[in-house]
Design an enzyme around this catalytic site. Structure first.
Site: not given
Ligand code: ZN
Length: 500
Positions: A264-265, A268, A294
């Protein structure tokens, strides 16, 4: 005249950038390594830096230079003009708030994160409540300063994160999601539950870190531009395209937590790293809105990272890392376990299907708080009631209830809906991606993420913060944001997993 304005603009901007960079570093340090003892000193210095930024950006000469640049579109280059326009838009908002209040708010935020953390660690909501009350009071004041005839109340906060999206829009999206998802979740939960007990075995953190290294390589972690550290709540922060930092949290009795937070990170970080470098040091760097951000992190985490094809290549490596713990777990069992539907208490651990319900709860609570319908002291009760109503579970402690998220401690009211919107953007992008690149999942199953990276880079990342989200999604997919692609994605995926 315009030359003079450009000179003032650039020299002031250089100073603001340098101070913002210092602030970025201090904040990163405070979330990862700073000793607790420096809290007061750090807050004082952060207050000083904020004051310096405010006095520079509020200077009449600077504001006039911005206005002059905006009025002379044909005499300045496009990036300077766009950046100045975005900065002025933000500045106009800021100028409506007395600068003393802005600085005091920054000072409040500098310590509220630590207070939240202490409250969470000791399961003591009352320790955090007074600070939260002050933050909400400030948010309400902020709304009053910024309100316009077209944008009032909670909409002011929503607009900060997702420009152009209102309570009315969110109500519409969330009603559709709730109506479709609540019965679907019930139906799924009536099926034979998936056994994921292996996930709670003992997984030595040293070995988790070993697999993390492998995973980072898969996600194109670049040592010259990326850093990873540990923190209570995983997050990403960055500056331009050359410095993206992520954190994660290892739990010795939970295998999948660090895996999906790293993916997830890194989603980003990948977004920010791949913005056009010519946007660095301008208001166009760092990507579009929070929801668009997101959409990228959740695209990597869920659409790619929780797919069967992804684990076809990577599960054997995970198995080699945890030989004992996973010796009887097949790829199919693992895949089903990482997509197990459960009415759980913790948002960040929630499956894709129930996730939106966690967001809807927070959205409704924020509306109640901002509209004075509930008091901060009532928050834990309201929180628990809503979890019972929507998800059929009730937290036994505030640690696994109202204190679980960091967001309210840093004043991010209006942010939560972004997560749900991010899912919608992501699924709509997937639909288009599969039309452009029909073999993408075959490539993923061979361990090749190049086509995914390239498609997202070309269609999303490279544009940075050039477009508003509603324009960007239309540019990418040819239509406005719709909930149907996300619902279809969930329907296909979960009916297959639960073998309808
Ligand atoms: Zn996030």
């Amino acid at each position: 005249m315009i030359e003079k304005s450009l000179k003032i603009y650039q020299s002031t901007k250089n100073k603001i950038n340098a101070l913002s960079y210092a602030m970025y570093m201090i904040n990163w340090d405070s979330e990862t390594e700073a000793p607790v003892g420096c809290l007061e000193e750090r807050s004082k210095q952060l207050g000083n830096i904020t004051e310096m930024i405010v006095s520079l950006s509020h200077k009449k000469t600077y504001v006039n230079a911005l206005k002059d640049i905006i009025a002379n579109k044909d005499k300045v280059d496009e990036i300077t003009w766009l950046s100045a326009s975005k900065e002025f838009e933000e500045l106009e908002k800021e100028l409506k708030v007395p600068s003393k209040e802005l600085v005091n708010y920054q000072i409040l935020l500098a310590t509220s994160g630590q207070t939240w953390l202490e409250a969470k660690q000791t399961n003591n909501y009352k320790h955090f409540a007074p600070k939260l009350d002050k933050i909400i009071t400030w948010q309400k004041k902020y709304i009053k300063y910024l309100e316009t005839p077209n944008c009032k109340g909670y909409n002011v906060l929503l607009d900060t994160y997702e420009k152009g999206f209102t309570e009315e829009d969110y109500d519409k999206f969330f009603d559709t999601l709730r109506t479709e998802l609540v019965p679907f979740v019930k139906e799924i939960l009536s099926k034979k539950p998936i056994d994921d007990s292996f996930n709670k075995e003992y997984y030595p953190i040293e070995l988790q870190k070993e697999f993390a290294k492998y995973l980072l390589k898969v996600m194109c972690f670049d040592k010259t531009k990326n850093v990873i550290k540990e923190s209570e709540h995983p997050f990403t922060t960055g500056y331009g395209t050359t410095d993206e930092r992520i954190t994660c949290h290892y739990y010795d009795h939970l295998l999948t937590s660090f895996i999906f937070s790293i993916i997830h990170e890194m989603g980003h970080a990948t977004y920010e790293k791949n913005c056009d470098p010519k946007f660095d040091d301008t208001a166009l760097s760092g990507g579009s809105t929070m929801a668009m951000h997101e959409s990228q992190s959740r695209f990597y985490e869920n659409i790619v990272g929780r797919s069967y094809q992804f684990w076809k290549t990577h599960y054997p490596i995970l198995k080699q890392t945890f030989v004992e713990q996973l010796k009887d777990i097949s790829l199919d069992q693992f895949y089903r376990a990482i997509n197990k539907v459960e009415n759980s208490l913790i948002r960040t651990e929630a499956d894709e299907l129930t996730y939106s319900l966690h967001v809807i709860i927070r959205y409704e609570i924020e509306k109640l708080l901002i509209n004075d319908k509930i008091k901060v002291s009532e928050l834990p009760t309201v929180w628990n009631e809503k979890y019972k109503e929507y998800l059929g579970v009730e937290p036994k402690s505030d640690k696994e209830g109202v204190l679980q998220d960091v967001h309210w401690s840093d004043g991010s009211f209006g942010y939560f809906p972004s997560y749900a919107l991010g899912n919608l953007y992501g699924a709509q992008m997937l639909n288009k991606m599969l039309k452009d690149e029909p073999h993408i999942y075959d490539e993923i199953s061979k361990g090749n993420l190049n086509s995914v990276h390239q498609w997202l880079n070309k269609n999303v990342h490279v544009y940075g913060n050039l477009y508003d989200p509603s324009d960007l999604i239309k540019k990418i997919t040819g239509e406005e944001l719709k909930a149907k692609y996300f619902l279809k994605y969930l329907d296909d995926k979960y009916k297959e997993i639960y073998k309808y």
